[in-house]
Design an enzyme around this catalytic site. Structure first.
Site, PDB file in Angstrom:
ATOM      1  NE  ARG A 192      36.226  22.380 111.322  1.00 57.07           N
ATOM      2  CZ  ARG A 192      35.267  21.806 112.042  1.00 57.07           C
ATOM      3  NH1 ARG A 192      35.562  21.224 113.193  1.00 57.07           N
ATOM      4  NH2 ARG A 192      34.030  21.827 111.633  1.00 57.07           N
TER       5      ARG A 192
ATOM      6  NE  ARG B 257      28.533  19.818 123.655  1.00 64.35           N
ATOM      7  CZ  ARG B 257      29.185  20.931 124.015  1.00 64.35           C
ATOM      8  NH1 ARG B 257      28.536  22.061 124.176  1.00 64.35           N
ATOM      9  NH2 ARG B 257      30.490  20.901 124.204  1.00 64.35           N
TER      10      ARG B 257
ATOM     11  CE  LYS C 279      33.665  28.580 126.322  1.00 61.20           C
ATOM     12  NZ  LYS C 279      32.927  27.551 125.570  1.00 61.20           N
TER      13      LYS C 279
ATOM     14  N   PRO D 298      38.309  25.539 123.151  1.00 59.32           N
ATOM     15  CG  PRO D 298      39.701  27.365 122.748  1.00 59.32           C
ATOM     16  CD  PRO D 298      38.875  26.323 122.063  1.00 59.32           C
ATOM     17  CD  GLU D 299      35.269  23.348 128.541  1.00 55.12           C
ATOM     18  OE1 GLU D 299      34.868  23.548 129.685  1.00 55.12           O
ATOM     19  OE2 GLU D 299      35.216  22.234 127.986  1.00 55.12           O
TER      20      GLU D 299
END
Ligand code: ZN
Length: 293
Positions: free
Chosen positions: A130, A283, A58, A2-3
């Protein structure tokens, strides 16, 4: 991951639900998620009141009485679910973070690794497939020290982020490409792959441009883009994650408004040229080769 807009969405959902709740119990089955042995962690927070919920970059901070704070990082697959004492409908839950897998009526589930129980029998579950996320406890001073250690850049939607700030940061990294510059939390916090691509499109610049090549008006456009894109996404409750009350696993509303991210091979919404992708600093970046120079 999430940003900023997604974490802000989670924060807003939780702030409404958690304020003034009193912690009655806490449990955690994954020691690596917490920074004290379970018994000590529990002893420290039992009976404390939730004062407020805030966002730091974040991370989510739950401010408690007694100058204590719970700092939560969702990492890749973390999810926070607040549930009323009786869950009969999905609207009895506030869900944020990674889309829920097991469904709202199956809580706790096999991914629940930490759980706060409040005196009114409402719950806050931390689920994480995870198990990279964490739920750490700090007093005010420790929290300050932790944050200082991270050496984070400005919060892009707070007053500390000025045009001058951006100009100076760009000046200090002349050989960086703009995409990794935007992703580096030491420059600015909260921007990941999705929003860095959208910001470059907004500013009509290639994600590969070197920072030192920007003209004044381009820097102004980047500055404006950072704020406009993040604000617009928060308004839509983020892109891949949302605090939702009536459906599970649905993406945030901003997914429908993305101009380049995830649109490789599709026509640009402005000029109809095909959106390209390239790898920058490991990226994937999507961009319009015509609109972005
Ligand atoms: Zn275009």
């Amino acid at each position: 991951m999430p940003e900023l807009p997604e974490v802000e969405t989670v924060k807003r959902g939780l702030a409404k639900s958690l304020k003034n709740k009193v912690i009655k119990d806490f449990d955690c089955d994954w020691q690596k998620m917490i920074n004290y042995p379970l018994k000590d962690y529990r002893d420290k927070i039992l009976g404390l009141i939730v004062i407020d919920v805030e966002r730091i970059a974040k991370m989510i901070k739950i401010k408690l009485s007694d100058n204590l704070n719970i700092l939560i990082h969702l990492k890749m697959t973390g999810q926070l679910v607040f549930s009323q004492p009786e869950i009969t409908e999905e609207k009895d839950c506030v869900i944020g973070g990674h889309p829920i897998i097991e469904g709202f009526n199956c809580l706790p589930n096999k991914y629940t690794h930490a759980k706060f129980i409040f005196t009114d029998n409402s719950h806050l579950f931390f689920n994480d497939v995870r198990k990279f996320g964490w739920v750490r406890l700090f007093n005010d001073q420790e929290l300050k020290d932790q944050i200082a250690k991270l050496n984070m850049g400005a919060e892009p939607l707070r007053s500390e982020f000025t045009l001058r700030y951006l100009q100076n940061k760009l000046k200090s990294r002349p050989k960086s490409k703009i995409k990794p510059f935007l992703l580096d939390p030491k420059n600015l916090v909260g921007i990941g792959n999705i929003y860095s691509d959208e910001i470059c499109y907004f500013a009509k610049i290639s994600p590969e441009r070197l920072v030192k090549s920007f003209k004044k008006n381009e820097i102004e456009l980047i500055y404006k883009g950072i704020q406009a894109i993040l604000k617009a996404s928060i308004k839509e409750q983020g892109t891949t994650f949302r605090d939702y009350r009536n459906s599970s696993g649905e993406p945030g509303g901003y997914a429908k408004k993305l101009k380049v991210y995830g649109r490789n091979g599709q026509p640009c919404l402005k000029c109809k040229q095909i959106i390209n992708k390239t790898k920058i600093a490991g990226r994937t970046s999507s961009f319009c080769p015509n609109c972005q120079k």
